[in-house]
Design a protein around this motif. Structure first.
Motif, PDB file in Angstrom:
ATOM      1  N   GLU A  10      78.598 -41.640  -3.212  1.00 15.74           N
ATOM      2  CA  GLU A  10      77.839 -41.958  -1.998  1.00 15.74           C
ATOM      3  C   GLU A  10      76.663 -41.004  -1.804  1.00 15.74           C
ATOM      4  O   GLU A  10      75.601 -41.404  -1.292  1.00 15.74           O
ATOM      5  N   ILE A  11      76.798 -39.772  -2.243  1.00 10.48           N
ATOM      6  CA  ILE A  11      75.700 -38.815  -2.113  1.00 10.48           C
ATOM      7  C   ILE A  11      74.558 -39.205  -3.048  1.00 10.48           C
ATOM      8  O   ILE A  11      73.383 -39.142  -2.675  1.00 10.48           O
ATOM      9  N   VAL A  12      74.896 -39.632  -4.248  1.00  4.47           N
ATOM     10  CA  VAL A  12      73.863 -40.058  -5.198  1.00  4.47           C
ATOM     11  C   VAL A  12      73.140 -41.290  -4.667  1.00  4.47           C
ATOM     12  O   VAL A  12      71.906 -41.360  -4.691  1.00  4.47           O
ATOM     13  N   MET A  13      73.883 -42.239  -4.168  1.00  4.97           N
ATOM     14  CA  MET A  13      73.260 -43.452  -3.628  1.00  4.97           C
ATOM     15  C   MET A  13      72.340 -43.119  -2.454  1.00  4.97           C
ATOM     16  O   MET A  13      71.233 -43.660  -2.349  1.00  4.97           O
ATOM     17  N   GLN A  14      72.760 -42.224  -1.589  1.00  3.83           N
ATOM     18  CA  GLN A  14      71.918 -41.826  -0.453  1.00  3.83           C
ATOM     19  C   GLN A  14      70.686 -41.064  -0.929  1.00  3.83           C
ATOM     20  O   GLN A  14      69.584 -41.259  -0.410  1.00  3.83           O
ATOM     21  N   THR A  15      70.870 -40.231  -1.927  1.00  5.10           N
ATOM     22  CA  THR A  15      69.756 -39.466  -2.485  1.00  5.10           C
ATOM     23  C   THR A  15      68.691 -40.406  -3.033  1.00  5.10           C
ATOM     24  O   THR A  15      67.497 -40.234  -2.781  1.00  5.10           O
ATOM     25  N   VAL A  16      69.117 -41.408  -3.775  1.00 13.44           N
ATOM     26  CA  VAL A  16      68.188 -42.404  -4.325  1.00 13.44           C
ATOM     27  C   VAL A  16      67.529 -43.182  -3.187  1.00 13.44           C
ATOM     28  O   VAL A  16      66.311 -43.385  -3.175  1.00 13.44           O
ATOM     29  N   ALA A  17      68.324 -43.611  -2.213  1.00  7.49           N
ATOM     30  CA  ALA A  17      67.794 -44.377  -1.074  1.00  7.49           C
ATOM     31  C   ALA A  17      66.753 -43.574  -0.299  1.00  7.49           C
ATOM     32  O   ALA A  17      65.802 -44.142   0.247  1.00  7.49           O
ATOM     33  N   ASP A  18      66.905 -42.248  -0.271  1.00  8.81           N
ATOM     34  CA  ASP A  18      65.964 -41.386   0.443  1.00  8.81           C
ATOM     35  C   ASP A  18      64.709 -41.079  -0.376  1.00  8.81           C
ATOM     36  O   ASP A  18      63.841 -40.321   0.076  1.00  8.81           O
ATOM     37  N   GLY A  19      64.622 -41.625  -1.598  1.00 11.39           N
ATOM     38  CA  GLY A  19      63.425 -41.465  -2.413  1.00 11.39           C
ATOM     39  C   GLY A  19      63.402 -40.246  -3.301  1.00 11.39           C
ATOM     40  O   GLY A  19      62.361 -39.886  -3.854  1.00 11.39           O
ATOM     41  N   HIS A  20      64.558 -39.601  -3.466  1.00 15.23           N
ATOM     42  CA  HIS A  20      64.617 -38.425  -4.333  1.00 15.23           C
ATOM     43  C   HIS A  20      64.914 -38.848  -5.767  1.00 15.23           C
ATOM     44  O   HIS A  20      65.399 -39.936  -6.022  1.00 15.23           O
ATOM     45  N   GLU A  21      64.639 -37.967  -6.678  1.00 16.68           N
ATOM     46  CA  GLU A  21      64.819 -38.243  -8.100  1.00 16.68           C
ATOM     47  C   GLU A  21      66.115 -37.624  -8.595  1.00 16.68           C
ATOM     48  O   GLU A  21      66.428 -36.479  -8.270  1.00 16.68           O
ATOM     49  N   ILE A  22      66.839 -38.369  -9.391  1.00 17.52           N
ATOM     50  CA  ILE A  22      68.073 -37.893 -10.010  1.00 17.52           C
ATOM     51  C   ILE A  22      67.734 -37.457 -11.433  1.00 17.52           C
ATOM     52  O   ILE A  22      67.019 -38.153 -12.148  1.00 17.52           O
ATOM     53  N   ALA A  23      68.250 -36.317 -11.834  1.00 13.20           N
ATOM     54  CA  ALA A  23      68.091 -35.836 -13.201  1.00 13.20           C
ATOM     55  C   ALA A  23      69.481 -35.578 -13.770  1.00 13.20           C
ATOM     56  O   ALA A  23      70.470 -35.596 -13.044  1.00 13.20           O
ATOM     57  N   SER A  24      69.543 -35.336 -15.063  1.00 18.20           N
ATOM     58  CA  SER A  24      70.831 -35.080 -15.709  1.00 18.20           C
ATOM     59  C   SER A  24      71.084 -33.581 -15.846  1.00 18.20           C
ATOM     60  O   SER A  24      70.175 -32.811 -16.148  1.00 18.20           O
ATOM     61  N   HIS A  25      72.324 -33.229 -15.622  1.00 20.01           N
ATOM     62  CA  HIS A  25      72.802 -31.859 -15.855  1.00 20.01           C
ATOM     63  C   HIS A  25      74.041 -31.964 -16.748  1.00 20.01           C
ATOM     64  O   HIS A  25      74.914 -31.102 -16.720  1.00 20.01           O
TER      65      HIS A  25
END
Length: 158
Positions: A10-25
């Motif tokens: 849910e945090i990832v989905m909200q992060t994407v919805a808020d316009g932030h970029e996801i990267a890999s770690h």
């Protein structure tokens, strides 16, 4: 980190919805330069399998602990990632007082800087420090951007 994505989609989905970029770690926080090629590929694949339904495929990869070698960079590139590190270590992972984290960033920031901070490890001072850092940097005229925006700026200025 894939393990955090798995625990808190849910945090990832909200992060994407808020316009932030996801990267890999990668999936876990293993030092990839200590693993076999097969194990490194498994770290990438496990991260991608968990993240793919929740977010666009990341373009960037930061190796855990900044531990990498040419083979890891090549494997990341084969999977479509640009490997990035940081220019400022906030030191939040040491669990210092909030103000020490703030000062580590504010005293060392420069245009184009990449700030290393952490999440998901209670009781880190990160969330409280990040709010203060963002306010201070914006008051100094800094604009916070995604890695893609930062890289685009550098490509255009070349």
């Amino acid at each position: 980190m894939g393990a955090n994505v798995e625990a808190h989609p849910e945090i990832v989905m909200q992060t994407v919805a808020d316009g932030h970029e996801i990267a890999s770690h990668a999936y876990s926080h293993k030092r990839l330069n200590k693993l076999t090629k097969t194990e490194v590929i498994e770290e990438f694949e496990r991260f991608e399998t968990i993240t793919q339904p929740l977010a666009p495929k990341p373009s960037f990869f930061r190796p855990p602990d900044g531990a990498y070698n040419d083979d890891i960079v090549a494997l990341a590139r084969e999977r479509g990632y640009t490997t990035v590190l940081w220019s400022i270590d906030a030191g939040d992972w040491r669990r210092p007082p909030v103000q020490q984290v703030v000062q580590a960033v504010v005293d060392n920031v420069k245009p184009g800087g990449i700030i290393l901070m952490h999440d998901g490890q209670y009781p880190l001072p990160t969330a409280q420090a990040a709010a203060i850092i963002i306010d201070k940097l914006q008051s100094q005229g800094y604009q916070l951007v995604t890695m893609s925006e930062l890289m685009q700026y550098y490509e255009e200025s070349q």
